[in-house]
Design a protein around this motif. Structure first.
Motif, PDB file in Angstrom:
ATOM      1  N   GLN A  50       0.896  -1.156  -0.131  1.00  0.00           N
ATOM      2  CA  GLN A  50      -0.131  -0.012   0.048  1.00  0.00           C
ATOM      3  C   GLN A  50       0.853   1.302  -0.032  1.00  0.00           C
ATOM      4  OE1 GLN A  50      -3.154   0.459  -0.573  1.00  0.00           O
ATOM      5  NE2 GLN A  50      -4.418  -1.015   0.045  1.00  0.00           N
ATOM      6  N   SER A  51       0.417   2.329  -0.713  1.00  0.00           N
ATOM      7  CA  SER A  51       1.101   3.585  -0.719  1.00  0.00           C
ATOM      8  C   SER A  51       1.211   4.496   0.863  1.00  0.00           C
ATOM      9  CB  SER A  51       0.543   4.511  -1.746  1.00  0.00           C
ATOM     10  OG  SER A  51      -1.126   4.689  -1.381  1.00  0.00           O
ATOM     11  N   THR A  52       0.501   3.888   1.689  1.00  0.00           N
ATOM     12  CA  THR A  52       0.285   4.307   3.017  1.00  0.00           C
ATOM     13  C   THR A  52       1.404   3.492   4.069  1.00  0.00           C
ATOM     14  OG1 THR A  52      -1.508   2.839   3.435  1.00  0.00           O
ATOM     15  CG2 THR A  52      -2.078   5.318   2.740  1.00  0.00           C
ATOM     16  N   LYS A  53       1.996   2.576   3.557  1.00  0.00           N
ATOM     17  CA  LYS A  53       2.673   1.838   4.260  1.00  0.00           C
ATOM     18  C   LYS A  53       3.879   2.725   4.773  1.00  0.00           C
ATOM     19  CE  LYS A  53       3.452  -1.986   5.109  1.00  0.00           C
ATOM     20  NZ  LYS A  53       3.247  -2.665   6.570  1.00  0.00           N
ATOM     21  N   SER A  54       4.676   2.584   6.048  1.00  0.00           N
ATOM     22  CA  SER A  54       5.532   3.276   6.315  1.00  0.00           C
ATOM     23  C   SER A  54       6.843   3.047   5.760  1.00  0.00           C
ATOM     24  CB  SER A  54       5.713   3.353   8.001  1.00  0.00           C
ATOM     25  OG  SER A  54       5.970   2.197   8.521  1.00  0.00           O
ATOM     26  N   GLY A  55       7.115   1.613   5.616  1.00  0.00           N
ATOM     27  CA  GLY A  55       8.325   1.042   5.091  1.00  0.00           C
ATOM     28  C   GLY A  55       8.122   0.835   3.543  1.00  0.00           C
ATOM     29  N   TRP A  56       8.842   1.212   2.568  1.00  0.00           N
ATOM     30  CA  TRP A  56       8.883   0.985   1.206  1.00  0.00           C
ATOM     31  C   TRP A  56       7.440   0.964   0.782  1.00  0.00           C
ATOM     32  CZ3 TRP A  56      11.663  -2.739   4.256  1.00  0.00           C
ATOM     33  CH2 TRP A  56      13.180  -2.338   4.152  1.00  0.00           C
ATOM     34  N   PRO A  57       6.837   2.076   0.893  1.00  0.00           N
ATOM     35  CA  PRO A  57       5.383   2.362   0.318  1.00  0.00           C
ATOM     36  C   PRO A  57       5.487   2.158  -1.382  1.00  0.00           C
ATOM     37  CG  PRO A  57       6.223   4.511   0.859  1.00  0.00           C
ATOM     38  CD  PRO A  57       7.088   3.474   1.327  1.00  0.00           C
ATOM     39  N   ASP A  58       4.130   1.704  -1.685  1.00  0.00           N
ATOM     40  CA  ASP A  58       3.951   1.572  -3.136  1.00  0.00           C
ATOM     41  C   ASP A  58       4.909   0.890  -3.921  1.00  0.00           C
ATOM     42  OD1 ASP A  58       1.937   2.236  -5.147  1.00  0.00           O
ATOM     43  OD2 ASP A  58       3.023   3.875  -5.593  1.00  0.00           O
ATOM     44  N   LEU A 143      11.697  -5.016 -12.130  1.00  0.00           N
ATOM     45  CA  LEU A 143      11.132  -4.072 -11.044  1.00  0.00           C
ATOM     46  C   LEU A 143      12.276  -3.511 -10.173  1.00  0.00           C
ATOM     47  CD1 LEU A 143       7.866  -5.930 -10.515  1.00  0.00           C
ATOM     48  CD2 LEU A 143       8.012  -3.883 -11.653  1.00  0.00           C
ATOM     49  N   VAL A 144      13.333  -4.315  -9.870  1.00  0.00           N
ATOM     50  CA  VAL A 144      14.192  -3.697  -8.900  1.00  0.00           C
ATOM     51  C   VAL A 144      15.192  -2.837  -9.671  1.00  0.00           C
ATOM     52  CG1 VAL A 144      16.364  -4.397  -7.703  1.00  0.00           C
ATOM     53  CG2 VAL A 144      14.536  -6.000  -7.597  1.00  0.00           C
ATOM     54  N   HIS A 145      15.519  -2.951 -10.789  1.00  0.00           N
ATOM     55  CA  HIS A 145      16.073  -1.912 -11.563  1.00  0.00           C
ATOM     56  C   HIS A 145      15.295  -0.600 -11.883  1.00  0.00           C
ATOM     57  CE1 HIS A 145      18.716  -5.456 -13.612  1.00  0.00           C
ATOM     58  NE2 HIS A 145      19.120  -5.030 -12.318  1.00  0.00           N
ATOM     59  N   LYS A 146      14.063  -0.796 -11.820  1.00  0.00           N
ATOM     60  CA  LYS A 146      13.192   0.444 -12.188  1.00  0.00           C
ATOM     61  C   LYS A 146      12.772   1.032 -11.017  1.00  0.00           C
ATOM     62  CE  LYS A 146      11.169  -0.845 -16.709  1.00  0.00           C
ATOM     63  NZ  LYS A 146      10.151  -1.514 -17.180  1.00  0.00           N
ATOM     64  N   GLU A 147      13.397   0.475  -9.786  1.00  0.00           N
ATOM     65  CA  GLU A 147      13.050   1.003  -8.293  1.00  0.00           C
ATOM     66  C   GLU A 147      11.765   0.730  -7.945  1.00  0.00           C
ATOM     67  OE1 GLU A 147      15.046   4.687  -7.865  1.00  0.00           O
ATOM     68  OE2 GLU A 147      17.070   3.789  -8.014  1.00  0.00           O
ATOM     69  N   LYS A 148      11.087  -0.316  -8.503  1.00  0.00           N
ATOM     70  CA  LYS A 148       9.621  -0.422  -8.127  1.00  0.00           C
ATOM     71  C   LYS A 148       9.510  -1.856  -7.272  1.00  0.00           C
ATOM     72  CE  LYS A 148       7.875   1.950 -12.052  1.00  0.00           C
ATOM     73  NZ  LYS A 148       6.967   1.950 -13.152  1.00  0.00           N
ATOM     74  N   PHE A 149      10.579  -2.163  -6.724  1.00  0.00           N
ATOM     75  CA  PHE A 149      10.441  -3.510  -5.942  1.00  0.00           C
ATOM     76  C   PHE A 149      11.339  -3.026  -4.876  1.00  0.00           C
ATOM     77  CE2 PHE A 149      10.983  -7.932  -4.619  1.00  0.00           C
ATOM     78  CZ  PHE A 149       9.851  -8.343  -5.198  1.00  0.00           C
TER      79      PHE A 149
END
Length: 173
Positions: A50-58, A143-149
Motif C-alpha cells: 500500500q502507498s500508506t505503508k511506512s516502509g517501502w510504500p507503493d 522491477l528492482v532496476h526500475k526501483e519499483k520493488f
C-alpha cells in the motif's frame, strides 16, 4: 501495540518482550519471517504494498512477511503473515525455513514454498496490500532496476529462485 519476544544471539528466547518501535536492549534480537510462494511454472507470487505503508510504500515485495509476535514460533509467524496479508492458509508446522538472514536487530527466516494459488481467491489486508501477481525472476529484476520493488540484493532474489526446491548450498540437479 505489538509485542515481540526477544532472543539472544543464539536464537534462544530471553524471556523478555519488547514493544515494536522501542529501542532494542543490548544483545537482544527479534525474529521476522518471509514466505515466498512459487507456482509450478517457477514464478513467485509478489504483492504490491500500500502507498500508506511506512516502509517501502507503493513498492512490489515478496509474497508475505513480517515480525513474529510474542508466543509465535517461526512457522506460526509465517503462516499468520501469509493469511493476514493475502488470505492464504498453509501449514508450515513441519517445515524449516530455507534461509535465515541475520540483520542488525534480528534474524529473518525465509520459507520457499511451492503452491499454486488462484489470484481471484486472494483476500488483501487493506492496510498492507493493494495488489498481487505472479512474476518471473526476470520480471522481478526489472522491477528492482526500475526501483519499483523493495531493494533486496539481486543475489538474494537469484538465491531464492535457485533454492526453491531444495535445502542447502550445493546444487543437486
Amino acid at each position: 501495540m505489538e509485542l515481540w519476544d526477544t532472543y539472544d544471539k543464539e536464537r534462544i528466547k530471553t524471556g523478555n518482550t519488547m514493544v515494536r518501535g522501542d529501542s532494542f536492549p543490548h544483545g537482544e534480537y527479534h525474529m521476522s519471517v518471509h514466505v515466498c510462494l512459487f507456482n509450478k511454472e517457477g514464478q513467485i507470487l509478489i504483492q504490491h504494498r500500500q502507498s500508506t505503508k511506512s516502509g517501502w510504500p507503493d513498492l512490489w515485495d515478496l509474497t508475505a512477511g513480517g515480525s513474529a509476535t510474542t508466543g509465535d514460533s517461526s512457522q506460526e509467524a509465517a503462516e499468520r503473515e501469509l493469511f493476514e496479508e493475502l488470505g492464504i492458509s498453509i501449514n508450515l508446522e513441519h517445515v524449516r525455513p530455507h534461509l535465515t538472514i541475520n540483520f542488525g536487530n534480528g534474524f529473518d527466516d525465509v520459507y520457499l514454498v511451492e503452491k499454486d494459488v488462484d489470484l481471484n481467491d486472494l483476500v488483501f489486508q487493506e492496510e498492507e496490500v493493494q495488489d498481487a501477481r505472479w512474476a518471473s525472476l526476470e520480471e522481478i529484476l526489472d522491477l528492482v532496476h526500475k526501483e519499483k520493488f523493495v531493494p533486496y540484493f539481486e543475489s538474494f532474489i537469484h538465491l531464492i529462485f535457485e533454492s526453491r526446491r531444495q535445502y542447502g548450498m550445493i546444487r543437486l540437479d
